[in-house]
Structures are given as C-alpha cells and as structure tokens.
Write a protein that holds these residues in place. Structure first.
Motif, PDB file in Angstrom:
ATOM      1  N   TYR A 309       9.080  -7.223  -2.791  1.00  0.00           N
ATOM      2  CA  TYR A 309       8.018  -6.276  -2.392  1.00  0.00           C
ATOM      3  C   TYR A 309       8.103  -6.019  -0.881  1.00  0.00           C
ATOM      4  O   TYR A 309       8.021  -4.880  -0.420  1.00  0.00           O
ATOM      5  CB  TYR A 309       6.620  -6.838  -2.693  1.00  0.00           C
ATOM      6  N   PHE A 310       8.233  -7.099  -0.128  1.00  0.00           N
ATOM      7  CA  PHE A 310       8.279  -6.947   1.331  1.00  0.00           C
ATOM      8  C   PHE A 310       9.529  -6.185   1.746  1.00  0.00           C
ATOM      9  O   PHE A 310       9.478  -5.288   2.586  1.00  0.00           O
ATOM     10  CB  PHE A 310       8.247  -8.321   2.024  1.00  0.00           C
ATOM     11  N   SER A 313       9.477  -2.672   1.329  1.00  0.00           N
ATOM     12  CA  SER A 313       8.594  -2.011   2.297  1.00  0.00           C
ATOM     13  C   SER A 313       9.245  -1.957   3.667  1.00  0.00           C
ATOM     14  O   SER A 313       8.597  -1.627   4.665  1.00  0.00           O
ATOM     15  CB  SER A 313       7.276  -2.780   2.394  1.00  0.00           C
ATOM     16  N   THR A 317      13.579  -9.852   4.504  1.00  0.00           N
ATOM     17  CA  THR A 317      12.978 -11.114   4.035  1.00  0.00           C
ATOM     18  C   THR A 317      14.058 -12.024   3.476  1.00  0.00           C
ATOM     19  O   THR A 317      15.145 -11.567   3.109  1.00  0.00           O
ATOM     20  CB  THR A 317      11.960 -10.895   2.889  1.00  0.00           C
ATOM     21  N   VAL A 410       1.330  -6.992   0.785  1.00  0.00           N
ATOM     22  CA  VAL A 410       2.264  -5.940   1.214  1.00  0.00           C
ATOM     23  C   VAL A 410       1.492  -4.634   1.384  1.00  0.00           C
ATOM     24  O   VAL A 410       1.662  -3.924   2.386  1.00  0.00           O
ATOM     25  CB  VAL A 410       3.401  -5.758   0.185  1.00  0.00           C
ATOM     26  N   ASN A 411       0.629  -4.342   0.428  1.00  0.00           N
ATOM     27  CA  ASN A 411      -0.197  -3.129   0.528  1.00  0.00           C
ATOM     28  C   ASN A 411      -0.984  -3.120   1.833  1.00  0.00           C
ATOM     29  O   ASN A 411      -1.040  -2.112   2.534  1.00  0.00           O
ATOM     30  CB  ASN A 411      -1.220  -3.089  -0.615  1.00  0.00           C
ATOM     31  N   SER A 413      -0.425  -4.817   4.591  1.00  0.00           N
ATOM     32  CA  SER A 413       0.330  -4.942   5.842  1.00  0.00           C
ATOM     33  C   SER A 413       1.188  -3.718   6.145  1.00  0.00           C
ATOM     34  O   SER A 413       1.389  -3.382   7.297  1.00  0.00           O
ATOM     35  CB  SER A 413       1.263  -6.143   5.790  1.00  0.00           C
ATOM     36  N   TYR A 414       1.730  -3.095   5.127  1.00  0.00           N
ATOM     37  CA  TYR A 414       2.710  -2.035   5.392  1.00  0.00           C
ATOM     38  C   TYR A 414       2.275  -0.688   4.838  1.00  0.00           C
ATOM     39  O   TYR A 414       1.859   0.185   5.573  1.00  0.00           O
ATOM     40  CB  TYR A 414       4.082  -2.454   4.870  1.00  0.00           C
ATOM     41  N   PHE A 417       2.013  -0.028  -1.750  1.00  0.00           N
ATOM     42  CA  PHE A 417       3.228  -0.213  -2.519  1.00  0.00           C
ATOM     43  C   PHE A 417       2.948   0.071  -3.988  1.00  0.00           C
ATOM     44  O   PHE A 417       3.685   0.769  -4.678  1.00  0.00           O
ATOM     45  CB  PHE A 417       3.625  -1.677  -2.314  1.00  0.00           C
TER      46      PHE A 417
END
Ligand code: F6R
Length: 591
Positions: A309-310, A313, A317, A410-411, A413-414, A417
């Motif tokens: 996920y990260f 985005s 990782t 993730v949603n 922070s970035y 998603f």
C-alpha cells in the motif's frame, strides 16, 4: 511467555487462580501450578493442563492468598520440577515468573557457592533463591526485591509470597504485570482478563517497578526505591473479557468478529472531518523517505500487504522478518521511519529490533492490539487496533485489523488509496462468506484433511494472502503447507505436485488472473486437485468458491476469512485443539 496470577483477600481464591490460569493459558500451556499461603506455603503443580492441576488438589483446599502460573517452557523441559511456583531453598518464599533471565547461570553459580541448591533447570528458581539470599541479610522483602532487581538481567513479571506475611510481592521488567484493585481484596495477573469479573480498576506496572499488594492496600516503588503514587484506571470489560459467547472455539468466534473489528477500526480512525491519527506521527511519516516494516509470522504477512500500500503510494518501503533484520539491521534512505506490527506487542524479536532502532536514534510506530504492552510503551507512536482480546493462538481478527489500519494510515498520510466506504462494502462481503460459504469450506476441509502436503497459490496481494493462509493451516492442522507465488511454480516448486495434491488458488486480481489460470492448468496437468477461490468477474465454471467482486487491494481483508475457516475446519475435523496448537503460544516472548 507464561501467565501469572495472584489473589489476596478474595472469598474464592482457588477459583480465581484456576479460572485465571485457564484464561491466561493462551500465553502458554505446557504446565500449570499454584501455591497457597496459609500457615505454610503449599505448592501444587502438574506438567499438564489447568484442569489436571485442579483435579490434583484436594477438593476442600483453599486459602486467602495464592499465586498461580501457566508455563510455556523456555529453560528446561515441561516437567513437574520445572513447573512454577518455585520454592526457595529454605522454603521461605514461593515465586511465579513470566520472562527470561539472561544472566541466570552466573547468578546460579554464585548461589551454589553460598550453599543453595536447585531442583529445577529453570532461570526462575534462581530468582526466588536470590531473593531469599538477599533477605538473609536485608531482613526486609522490599529491600531484597530491589537488591535482586539490581542483579537481574532480562525480563520478569513476578508474583512472590513469603511465609508469615499476608502480602503478594510483585516486581516487573519487560514482561506485563497488572494489579487489579478491589474492595477488600487485590489481585495480580499478566493481563486484565482474569480480573475483569472482579474489578475494572487496574494499575499497569512500569518496568523496574516493584512493591506488594495486601488485602486492603497496594504499594509500589520505582527502581531507586522511591514510593510511587499510582492510581488505578478503569478498563472496558468488553475489550478485556475472554468469553466464548456460545462459540465452541475462540478461533471461530474471532473469525466471526472480523466485520465488527473492521467497522470499529474504520470509525475510530476515520471521522467525518478526516482521519483521527496522531498529527505529529503523520507529519513524520510524510517527511520520511523510506518506511521499514518489522513483524513476525502473521504480523509480517500483514506488513507485506501494508508495505505494498505504501509503495504504491510512492514511498519506498521494505518489510522484514524481525528476527532476520535484528542481526543485519538496515536503515535505507536519509529519513527512515520504522513501523512495528505486533498483535501482542510483546514479541521478543521485535523488542530486540526496537532496541536497535533506538540506538540509531530513529523514531518508530507500533501497530498493536495490546495497550500497555512493551512495544506500545517503547515506540515513539502507537496505533491501537482495538480488536478486542484475541485468545486463539492462531491470529485472525488481529491480522485483518492490522491490514485495515495500514490502509487507513496510507490514506491519511499520502492520498486516498481506497475509499473508507469500501471497507463497509468489504464487511458485507465478509458477512456473505460467513453466511453462504461455510458449508463449502467444510467440504473442502474434509477432502484435504488427510493429505500430507497442501499448496497455496497466488500473485501480488493474493500471494501475500497465500502466505498467511498457509501459515494458518500448518499451525493448527500440522499439515505441511506452502505458499507459492504463481510465477515461481515453474522455477522449482512444481516438482512437488503429484496425483491428488491439493492446491488452493486465489484469483482476485484482474491484472494477474490470466496468468493464474495458466498456473492452474500447469498444476492440474500434473495431477493436482485445484480449489479455486475467485471473484465473480474473474470466475470460471468449476471454481470452488466465488465471492463478490472487490478491489484486489482488499483480498487480505475479505478472502482471509475463507482461509481462516478452512484452517479451522481442517483442525476441527482432525480432532486437534484448535485454539491451543502444539508447541506454540500467543505471545512469543523469547527470541
Ligand atoms: C500465527 C500467529 C503468529 C504471530 C507471531 C507474531 O497465527 O499468530 O505467527 O503473528 O508470533 O506475534 P505478534 O503479532 O504478537 O508480534
């Protein structure tokens, strides 16, 4: 990784200890024991279950003060002598211990020179004798505890009774220990669950704290011996209680709690006005140029999903198995940010990694289900899963919660998603699996239960899911099983496929569906029996289970239920102890 309990002043001390040990046996179940403190210290122990222990104690035996222990063997085999409680050489003290004493051999040598002798192979017996040794000069148990603590290296949560004193002494470092504060009684336990029927008021001891409970009071001190003013705080019974609620097994109950867990987590961290994560933590995440994930077992599998996920985005990782990384730590990038994932928050391999992370001066986040755990207290930031206690050794709801938490993170922070609403839809699909497919899954289980080898196949997110599905099956059914990335089959593993070999195949990703169908043909033409789990739009005639369509990013959240049910039914049909598989324990507090 053991469980300890203690009680002073309750009417039914024995019942609390026995029930408490049953509640805590997810922490280990190699042996069980208890000590009553009446005129003398009386010890009962069995290298067996808590029920066997209970049956070995005379029916009318009880006491006002008792300590108990359920063991997961680290030092010494699961024998009666190695079981806790351990009595000191001069029979003045009895002790239960959860943890590992690193310098026990050195201390044992010293005590042997002083004339002490030992009946067990354990590190724990050294502690009780060291306390007795110091008591011979200090003539005060609290002073002796402090002197002992100054010498011990390692982890310990300790309950100690002393002949002639109406107290239970406690001492703690890097293993969990709580006091349950009651009205006219006080309790101790490794977690709040055994105590919640009696009180909702708890004190979580901090590292290097020691003290005692008596019937009407408690007293705690810091490592320098300064008295502490610690007040109990309330815990919510629902999140603490271990209760089967009519289910036959905790694993089944916990699989069926997944929808609730997902909804609770989503509403906790996603509010109408945005995401409710620690703002400073999100800032640090955004600033970092590399995310390092560390986990073990199931939590490592969750980190693979989260890592993707990260990465998708735009953030580089790397996910590592903690026990591997610990010996070759790597900090790529200029500003790495470290994310630990651990249901228990007590996994020794991760605690080792945290030490390294701190030595290098990096900040970290722990995603955990256990508030107050060692990792939760040790990391810079924590994200609690609030999945409720997971009792079954095989992790299910906590795994899904970890993946959901990573998705939301993730949603936040970035970029968005996956729309949080997709999680509500995912819950409907999970409910549909629960309502419609348990029968089919049970049939598959009965077809594969007597096989020696079972393979799981998938690509991308379905491969990560395969890893988790395979781990779940092997740990509770004891069948050898492996997860293979679809494309890797032809590079070796296909040699293992024989007539009738079961291959469970996940096909939920449009991008890889055609290649996966090719893999299915490859294994079928070598005689495999393929059980295909697909989504409606990717399904083909003959697929074993076809679930509602969903974004492939969600496969570990939705389809994991099928994998969990399958492992559950295989274990059940084989007549195994589903919740307590052999050789395992819920929190792995040894490296
Ligand atoms: C498998 C399982 C284990 C744990 C692993 C790490 O079902 O539960 O593989 O995931 O021992 O434990 P935690 O998450 O507590 O660090």
């Amino acid at each position: 990784m053991c469980g300890i309990v203690g009680s002073i002043g309750l009417n039914k001390t024995r019942q609390y200890i026995i029930d408490g040990l049953k509640t805590l046996d997810y922490r280990g179940y190699d042996s069980a024991g208890l000590a009553f403190l009446n005129a003398e210290i009386e010890i009962f122990k069995e290298p067996e279950t808590v029920d066997k222990l209970d049956a070995s104690i005379p029916i009318d035996k009880d006491g006002k003060i008792a300590i108990g222990h359920t063991r997961w063997a680290t030092h010494g085999k699961p024998t009666k002598n190695n079981s806790h409680p351990h009595l000191s050489f001069h029979r003045e003290f009895a002790l239960v211990h959860n943890g590992v004493i690193e310098n026990f051999l050195e201390l044992k040598k010293k005590l042997l020179k002083e004339g002490f002798s030992f009946v067990s192979d354990t590190d724990s017996e050294v502690i009780v004798n060291l306390i007795e040794y110091h008591y011979s000069t200090a003539k005060d148990v609290l002073k002796s505890l402090k002197m002992t603590m100054d010498e011990l290296k390692g982890s310990y949560a300790i309950g100690l009774i002393h002949k002639g004193e109406e107290r239970i002494y406690v001492m703690k470092n890097a293993s969990p220990l709580l006091i349950g504060v009651g009205n006219g009684f006080n309790l101790i336990a490794s977690d709040a669950s055994p105590m919640i029927e009696y009180t909702d008021q708890f004190i979580e001891l901090e590292d290097k704290e020691f003290g005692y409970i008596s019937q009407s009071e408690y007293s705690l001190f810091d490592k320098d011996g300064n008295a502490l003013d610690r007040k109990p705080t309330a815990k919510e019974a629902e999140l603490v209680r271990h209760n089967l609620n009519g289910y036959d097994h905790f694993m089944l109950k916990e699989i069926e709690e997944i929808e609730t867990v997902v909804r609770r987590l989503a509403s906790l961290y996603h509010k109408e006005d945005g995401y409710a994560f620690d703002k400073e933590m999100i800032r640090k995440l955004k600033e970092s140029d590399h995310i390092i994930f560390l986990g073990c077992g199931t939590s490592y599998h969750a980190s693979l999903v989260g890592g993707r996920y990260f990465e998708e985005s735009g953030v580089p990782t790397a996910s590592y198995i903690a026990s591997e990384w610990a010996f070759h730590p790597m900090f790529p990038g200029k500003k790495p940010f470290i994310i630990f994932i651990s249901q228990s928050g007590e996994t020794a391999d991760l605690i080792h990694c945290l030490k390294i992370v701190k030595e290098h001066g990096y900040e970290s986040l722990i995603i955990t289900n256990t508030k107050g755990s060692t990792l939760e207290r040790g990391c810079t930031y924590s994200l609690l899963l609030n999945a409720g206690v997971e009792v079954s050794v095989a992790s299910t709801k906590a795994y899904v919660a970890q993946v959901v938490a990573l998705l939301l993170l993730v949603n936040a922070s970035y970029h968005t998603f996956i729309e949080p609403n997709a999680l509500n839809k995912a819950c409907e699909s999970i409910a549909n699996i629960r309502k419609s497919f348990k029968g089919v899954i049970k049939n598959i289980a009965s077809e594969i239960k007597d096989k020696n080898d079972i393979f799981y196949l998938g690509r991308g997110f379905d491969y990560y899911l395969s890893l988790e599905a395979s781990l779940k099956l092997k740990e509770i059914s004891y069948i050898h099983s492996e997860a293979i990335a679809g494309g890797e089959l032809k590079h070796g593993p296909i040699a293992l496929i024989e007539q009738g070999t079961p291959v469970i195949v996940f096909i939920t990703d449009k991008a890889t569906a055609a290649s996966m169908r090719g893999n299915v043909e490859e294994v079928k033409s070598r005689g495999a029996k393929a059980y295909i789990i697909s989504t409606k739009e990717l399904s083909k005639e003959g697929d074993a289970i076809v679930v509602d369509d969903f974004d492939s990013y969600l496969s570990s959240i939705i389809v994991s239920s099928i994998a969990f049910y399958l492992a559950y039914f295989v274990s059940l049909l084989k007549g195994y102890n589903v919740d307590k598989p052999r050789n395992l324990a819920k929190s792995v507090t040894v490296e």
